[in-house]
Scaffold this active site. Structure first.
Site, PDB file in Angstrom:
ATOM      1  N   ASP A 111      53.515  42.399  63.107  1.00 21.28           N
ATOM      2  CA  ASP A 111      53.362  43.148  61.866  1.00 21.28           C
ATOM      3  C   ASP A 111      54.000  42.291  60.774  1.00 21.28           C
ATOM      4  O   ASP A 111      54.788  41.385  61.065  1.00 21.28           O
ATOM      5  CB  ASP A 111      54.078  44.498  62.019  1.00 21.28           C
ATOM      6  CG  ASP A 111      54.070  45.326  60.744  1.00 21.28           C
ATOM      7  OD1 ASP A 111      53.005  45.417  60.104  1.00 21.28           O
ATOM      8  OD2 ASP A 111      55.128  45.873  60.389  1.00 21.28           O
ATOM      9  N   ASP A 116      55.139  43.494  57.036  1.00 15.90           N
ATOM     10  CA  ASP A 116      56.146  44.099  56.171  1.00 15.90           C
ATOM     11  C   ASP A 116      57.301  44.684  56.986  1.00 15.90           C
ATOM     12  O   ASP A 116      57.096  45.461  57.915  1.00 15.90           O
ATOM     13  CB  ASP A 116      55.525  45.202  55.312  1.00 15.90           C
ATOM     14  CG  ASP A 116      54.427  44.662  54.409  1.00 15.90           C
ATOM     15  OD1 ASP A 116      54.298  43.429  54.300  1.00 15.90           O
ATOM     16  OD2 ASP A 116      53.698  45.478  53.821  1.00 15.90           O
TER      17      ASP A 116
END
Length: 264
Positions: free
Chosen positions: A10, A12
Site C-alpha cells: 500500500d 499512503d
C-alpha cells in the site's frame, strides 16, 4: 524450478507518511487547478486523515467534494505539475524503513508492486521514483483530455486483492511466498491474499485483526529524502522491524472511497 514471488505495498501511511494525493494540494493550487478555499478544505482532509478520526459521513462528504473538484481538470496539466514537484512534495515523506524494505525485497529477487487507492497520475510517478516494478492504482475516466469526474477503475478494498491475484496469474507469482504491507483494515483482503502479510503503522481495527491472526506489525517513523537514498545506511532487516518477538506483531484520492476510513 521455483516460481517468482512479489512484495505488494500500500502507499499512503505505509510507504509515505501522509496521503499521497493530498500532499499535492499546494502545487495544484499554484498551478491554478484549485482555489485557495479548496486547498484549505484539502488541508483539513489531510488533518482528518492523519489522525484517523474521520467517520463515514465525514469521509463521504469529503469524497463528494473532491470528486466534484477534479472534474474538468486538464490531464496533461496534472501530470506536468506532479512531475515538476514530485521530489519536493514526496521526498520528505517517504519512510526510510519502507525504502530499506523495498531494497531488501529487490535484492532477494522479488518484484515490488505498489497497490494504492490513490490516482494513477500520482501513484505511477511515485512508484517509478521508488523503483517499483509495477503499480496498481485508481484510474479516472478521461474525456477529451480532461477528467470527467467518473471512476474508470477503482483500486479499493477487495479489488486490491483481485488485482493481486490477476497479476499473480499473469506474472506467475507464488502468492504463498509473497508479501503484502498495509496500514488500513480496508486492506485485509489484500493482506489475506499472500502468505506473508504485515500490518504497517496499523489503524486500530487492523491492529486488532493482526493480533487475532498473529500477523507481524511494523512501525515506520523515519521519513527520509529519496535524493539521499544512495547514501542511506543499511536499514533494519524485516525480522528486526517486526514488533513483539515471537508474536511479532498502502486523500484525498481521486474520487475517493465510498466507505474508506483511510487507505492508500
Amino acid at each position: 524450478m521455483s516460481r517468482p514471488s512479489a512484495a505488494f505495498f500500500d502507499l499512503d501511511k505505509t510507504i509515505i507518511a501522509r496521503s499521497s494525493t493530498l500532499a499535492f494540494s499546494r502545487p495544484f493550487q499554484a498551478g491554478g487547478l484549485i482555489t485557495r478555499r479548496a486547498m484549505l478544505r484539502s488541508a483539513y482532509a489531510q488533518f482528518v486523515y492523519a489522525v484517523g478520526g474521520a467517520d463515514h459521513d465525514q469521509m463521504e462528504k469529503m469524497r463528494q467534494f473532491m470528486s466534484q473538484l477534479c472534474a474538468g481538470w486538464d490531464v496533461a496539466t496534472v501530470r506536468e505539475i506532479v512531475a515538476d514537484t514530485l521530489h519536493n512534495v514526496v521526498d520528505p515523506l517517504v519512510y526510510a524503513e519502507a525504502v530499506s524494505l523495498i531494497d531488501e525485497h529487490k535484492r532477494e529477487g522479488r518484484d515490488v508492486v505498489i497497490v494504492s487507492t490513490s490516482g494513477s497520475e500520482v501513484v505511477e510517478p511515485i512508484g517509478a521514483m521508488l523503483g517499483a516494478d509495477r503499480v496498481v492504482a485508481t484510474r479516472l475516466k478521461i474525456v477529451d483530455g480532461k477528467y470527467s469526474g467518473e471512476i474508470e477503475y477503482y483500486a479499493y478494498a477487495e479489488e486490491k486483492a483481485n488485482a493481486i491475484r490477476r497479476l499473480a496469474e499473469e506474472m506467475g507469482y507464488d502468492l504463498d511466498e509473497s508479501f503484502a504491507y498495509s496500514d488500513s483494515v480496508t486492506d485485509v483482503h489484500m493482506l489475506e491474499a499472500v502468505g506473508h502479510p504485515y500490518a504497517v503503522n496499523p489503524d486500530k481495527q487492523l491492529r486488532r485483526t493482526a493480533v487475532e491472526r498473529g500477523w507481524p506489525v511494523l512501525v515506520f517513523n523515519r521519513p527520509v529524502a529519496l535524493r539521499s537514498r544512495a547514501s542511506l545506511p543499511q536499514g533494519p532487516t524485516l525480522a528486526a522491524l517486526a514488533v513483539g518477538g515471537a508474536f511479532a506483531v498502502g486523500g484525498y484520492v481521486w474520487a475517493n472511497a465510498r466507505k474508506r476510513p483511510h487507505s492508500g
